[in-house]
Design an enzyme around this catalytic site. Structure first.
Site, PDB file in Angstrom:
ATOM      1  CG  ASP A  50      32.879  36.712  40.281  1.00 29.10           C
ATOM      2  OD1 ASP A  50      32.423  37.036  39.170  1.00 29.10           O
ATOM      3  OD2 ASP A  50      33.977  37.125  40.721  1.00 29.10           O
TER       4      ASP A  50
ATOM      5  CG  HIS B 162      30.285  36.958  34.899  1.00 34.07           C
ATOM      6  ND1 HIS B 162      30.873  35.781  35.289  1.00 34.07           N
ATOM      7  CD2 HIS B 162      30.559  37.863  35.891  1.00 34.07           C
ATOM      8  CE1 HIS B 162      31.482  35.939  36.453  1.00 34.07           C
ATOM      9  NE2 HIS B 162      31.298  37.196  36.836  1.00 34.07           N
TER      10      HIS B 162
ATOM     11  CG  HIS C 268      28.724  39.760  40.951  1.00 33.20           C
ATOM     12  ND1 HIS C 268      27.961  39.052  40.050  1.00 33.20           N
ATOM     13  CD2 HIS C 268      30.004  39.649  40.511  1.00 33.20           C
ATOM     14  CE1 HIS C 268      28.742  38.542  39.118  1.00 33.20           C
ATOM     15  NE2 HIS C 268      29.974  38.884  39.368  1.00 33.20           N
TER      16      HIS C 268
ATOM     17  CD  GLU D  80      34.972  45.083  40.260  1.00 32.67           C
ATOM     18  OE1 GLU D  80      35.893  44.657  39.548  1.00 32.67           O
ATOM     19  OE2 GLU D  80      34.414  44.409  41.140  1.00 32.67           O
ATOM     20  CG  ASP D  81      32.792  46.029  36.011  1.00 32.56           C
ATOM     21  OD1 ASP D  81      33.854  46.479  36.473  1.00 32.56           O
ATOM     22  OD2 ASP D  81      32.581  44.809  35.866  1.00 32.56           O
TER      23      ASP D  81
ATOM     24  CG  ASP E 155      44.481   8.467  48.491  1.00 32.50           C
ATOM     25  OD1 ASP E 155      45.449   8.581  47.718  1.00 32.50           O
ATOM     26  OD2 ASP E 155      44.094   9.372  49.232  1.00 32.50           O
TER      27      ASP E 155
END
Length: 737
Positions: free
Chosen positions: A169, A78, A102, A106-107, A289
């Protein structure tokens, strides 16, 4: 944890072999290898920066080792996919490092300080800005989501790369959403359509917006998406010959005029078609359109030459031409749009732009990194994004909580532009439906707070006037003016709404503190003291017990009705073991005098419309202050009148202002009768706020007037004057149950 353990070759080969096991061939085809990624980076980054990105990949791989996604693949795939998306935008290497890392804060157990030591403070701040607030307890998922998004958006105001990482992300998460449960798919898709796709649009990154919308549409409304896709596929087959004819004609016209340019057919994406059908409540066949063409040329003046060519080639549809070159969209988008009546009477849209405009249209603010366009012109996406981020900061300062902030951000993300001019000729883009007050706040919050009138094209208008394209607006301000709560009923922009609410909230807080102090002193008067003469230790002890930070917070709580002054006094006087010696018979609290200038913490009941001179009483309304009723009001019997909920009040002898009251006048049916009554009321210095007419029996009519009066005596003078009119047979003051 060290940055790299063991040899880099062993670590990489282990990760690759682990990722391959159990995946099908189609799944493998969508995965990126780190070797391919580094080869891609070599095309635009120096080798030492590519090595830093590789080091970040190895660190992230080790940190996430053993973690898997819902699809079963190793988690590191990921971050690698997110970094690949950002690399396609030609982002700098620190942004790519942050993409690899990133989810680490957090993890995993990695701390921000450790990350800063290994990769620099800049990278650590980027990663922290993207990370969710997982370590705080929230009362609901919505509150947690709003707080995390608020954190991310505020981090974005410091560094725009935060939102670019988050968009990448979210894009990869949407591409792999099939692994999630149906409920999670709908929740994530709704959030994507409400927040992230509009943010991508606001920043001008069109290809990200389109893909997020298509994926969100497919997962949130799968059946509608399939039906619409089938209809579009069928329409393409039917109109393929017409599309080819128009494309050939456009290319031939450019060649004949010796204009170098590209002609490309384009098809509106499904979610765009669906939105147009829903917003205009029309059928698929009515969306004109769906099919269009894009003509890309070298210079701006050539765009206008091409416009003349296509208008000579096919007849333009009146009112369907838009010049976004002269007046760009809020995200910096520029082009000429025109709708033509093509072969077989089918309407087609033509977009004409330069190569630079095309790059901006697709990449938006990312073009700053992708093409190094630079510059801070008014139409530059970077400058426009900076203006928007400044508005976000202002909204953050005025927002009461994260949920309120997020709701206002959502409003701000769906502009639907209207373009107007300042007196100096500056163009402002506002949300469609914006009013004069919205314009005033778009200029500056102080201008909005002090506006009293406006001139549109040199004509005086009301503040609630809705703006139209091309108007020139001049705001007239006055010192001492403040926002009217009624403005919230018609403003549509988030900036105006937040500024009005913030200003009123601060005013209300000051009024609540002043009123709360008066209420507390009114109770203390019975004990021959006041708050200034109480032992400070008693006050400090009470504040500590109630977890209030200051005496002003206590006044605010009392003024808003969240705490009863009588109970606060009893506790203050019994601290340190003292007794309050009084009985119900000999304790007569001082009556609170209502002056009419208390502001929003004193509300006057609409059922009985009390005015100075009436006998009154008041009830606490927690969170809002008190509600004043006439003492004889019948609604008091149905209220909670337990001891302590009712407040003993009276009108001050110098009560100020004008107060609404209602009277019913029974009058004979005669031409001009209403004008006679209105004239008599005006003679007595009163203003009519509203009038309702009800015919009774063909001979008489009941007129119900809502008047503004200064006192009971003023109302009496008005009623005596009305009784002198021969047509009037009866006058009563109205009290509604």
């Amino acid at each position: 944890m060290s940055a790299v353990t063991g040899s880099t070759t062993d670590t990489t080969s282990t990760l690759i072999s682990e990722s391959v096991s159990g995946l099908t061939a189609p799944a493998l085809a969508q995965r990126y290898l780190i070797s391919d990624f580094c080869s891609y980076l070599d095309t635009y980054l120096p080798s030492e920066q590519v090595r830093e990105c590789y080091r970040a990949y190895l660190f992230g791989a080790e940190a996430h080792l053993g973690q898997k996604r819902k699809s079963g693949e190793p988690y590191i795939y990921h971050p690698l996919a997110v970094a690949r998306i950002l690399a396609e935008m030609r982002m700098d290497y620190r942004c790519l490092i942050a993409a690899f890392l990133h989810d680490v804060l957090e993890d995993t157990a990695i701390a921000k300080e450790q990350m800063a030591a290994l990769f620099g403070e800049d990278v650590a701040e980027l990663v922290d800005g993207v990370s969710k607030l997982n370590r705080i307890d929230f009362q609901s998922r919505a509150e947690a989501q709003a707080a995390s998004l608020r954190k991310m958006l505020l981090a974005m105001t410091r560094d725009i790369r935060v939102i670019l990482i988050k968009l990448a992300d979210r894009l990869h998460n949407m591409r792999t959403l099939d692994a999630m449960s149906p409920e999670a798919c709908r929740r994530i898709s709704r959030e994507t359509l409400d927040i992230f796709a509009p943010i991508a649009n606001r920043l001008g990154i069109n290809w990200v917006r389109v893909e997020l919308e298509e994926l969100g549409f497919a997962h949130y409304w799968p059946w509608r998406q399939r039906v619409l896709r089938h209809a579009l596929h069928k329409a393409v087959g039917v109109r393929s010959e017409m599309i080819g004819t128009v494309e050939t004609a456009l290319k031939r016209a450019l060649q004949q005029e010796d204009i170098a340019g590209r002609v490309e057919g384009r098809r509106k994406h499904l979610y765009g078609i669906y939105n147009k059908m829903r917003n205009k409540t029309c059928h698929f066949a009515d969306v004109v359109d769906v099919f269009g063409f894009r003509v890309t040329v070298d210079r701006v003046d050539t765009c206008y030459r091409v416009l003349g060519l296509v208008h000579n080639l096919y007849k333009p549809v009146p009112g369907r031409f838009k010049d976004y070159i002269a007046i760009p969209k809020a995200n910096g988008y520029q082009a000429l749009h025109t709708v033509l009546v093509g072969p077989q009477g089918i309407q087609i849209e033509i977009q004409i732009r330069t190569e630079d405009m095309q790059r901006i249209a697709e990449s938006g603010i990312a073009a700053h990194w992708l093409y190094k366009t630079g510059g801070q012109a008014a139409t530059n996406p970077t400058a426009l994004a900076a203006d928007w981020l400044q508005n976000l900061l202002e909204m953050q300062r005025e927002a009461g909580n994260s949920v309120e902030f997020l709701e206002h951000v959502k409003v701000d993300l769906f502009p639907g532009e209207v373009y107007v001019f300042t007196p100096k000729g500056k163009i402002l883009s506002l949300k469609r439906g914006a009013t004069v007050v919205d314009f005033a706040y778009a200029i500056h919050s102080d201008v909005g707070n002090r506006c009293v009138h406006a001139l549109i094209d040199r004509r005086m208008v009301n503040l609630n006037t809705v703006l139209r394209n091309g108007q020139t607006i001049e705001i007239i301000t006055a010192p001492g003016t403040r926002p009217n709560p009624g403005w919230l009923n018609f403003v549509v922009t988030a900036k105006a709404r937040m500024n009005i609410r913030g200003y009123l909230k601060n005013i209300r807080q000051r009024e609540a503190q002043t009123f709360g102090q008066r209420l507390l002193n009114a109770e203390l008067t019975a004990f021959k003291t006041d708050i200034e003469h109480l032992n400070p230790l008693r006050i400090a002890t009470y504040l500590e017990e109630t977890q209030l930070t200051s005496i002003n917070d206590l006044f605010n709580e009392i003024g808003l009705g969240n705490r009863l002054a009588a109970l606060v006094v009893r506790r203050l006087l019994t601290i340190e073991g003292e007794e309050v010696v009084h009985s119900a018979q000999n304790h007569h609290p001082h009556q609170l005098a209502i002056q009419g200038t208390e502001g929003m913490v004193v509300n006057f009941a609409r059922c009985c419309r009390p005015i100075p001179g009436d006998d009154i009483t008041a009830l606490f309304n927690p969170g809002r202050g008190i509600v004043v009723h006439r003492a004889e009001c019948r609604n008091l019997n149905g209220r909670d009148n337990k001891q302590g909920k009712q407040l003993d009040v009276r009108w001050s002898e110098d009560a100020q202002g004008e107060y609404p009251t209602e009277i019913r006048v029974e009058i004979g049916n005669r031409r001009g009768a209403l004008a006679v009554v209105a004239g008599a009321i005006a003679e007595q210095g009163s203003n009519i706020e509203n009038v309702v007419s009800r015919e009774k029996d063909g001979m008489t009519t009941d007129l119900e007037f809502q008047l503004l009066v200064k006192s009971r005596q003023h109302l009496a003078r008005i009623m005596r004057r009305l009784r002198q009119i021969p047509l009037i047979t009866r006058i009563v003051r109205i009290t509604r149950s």
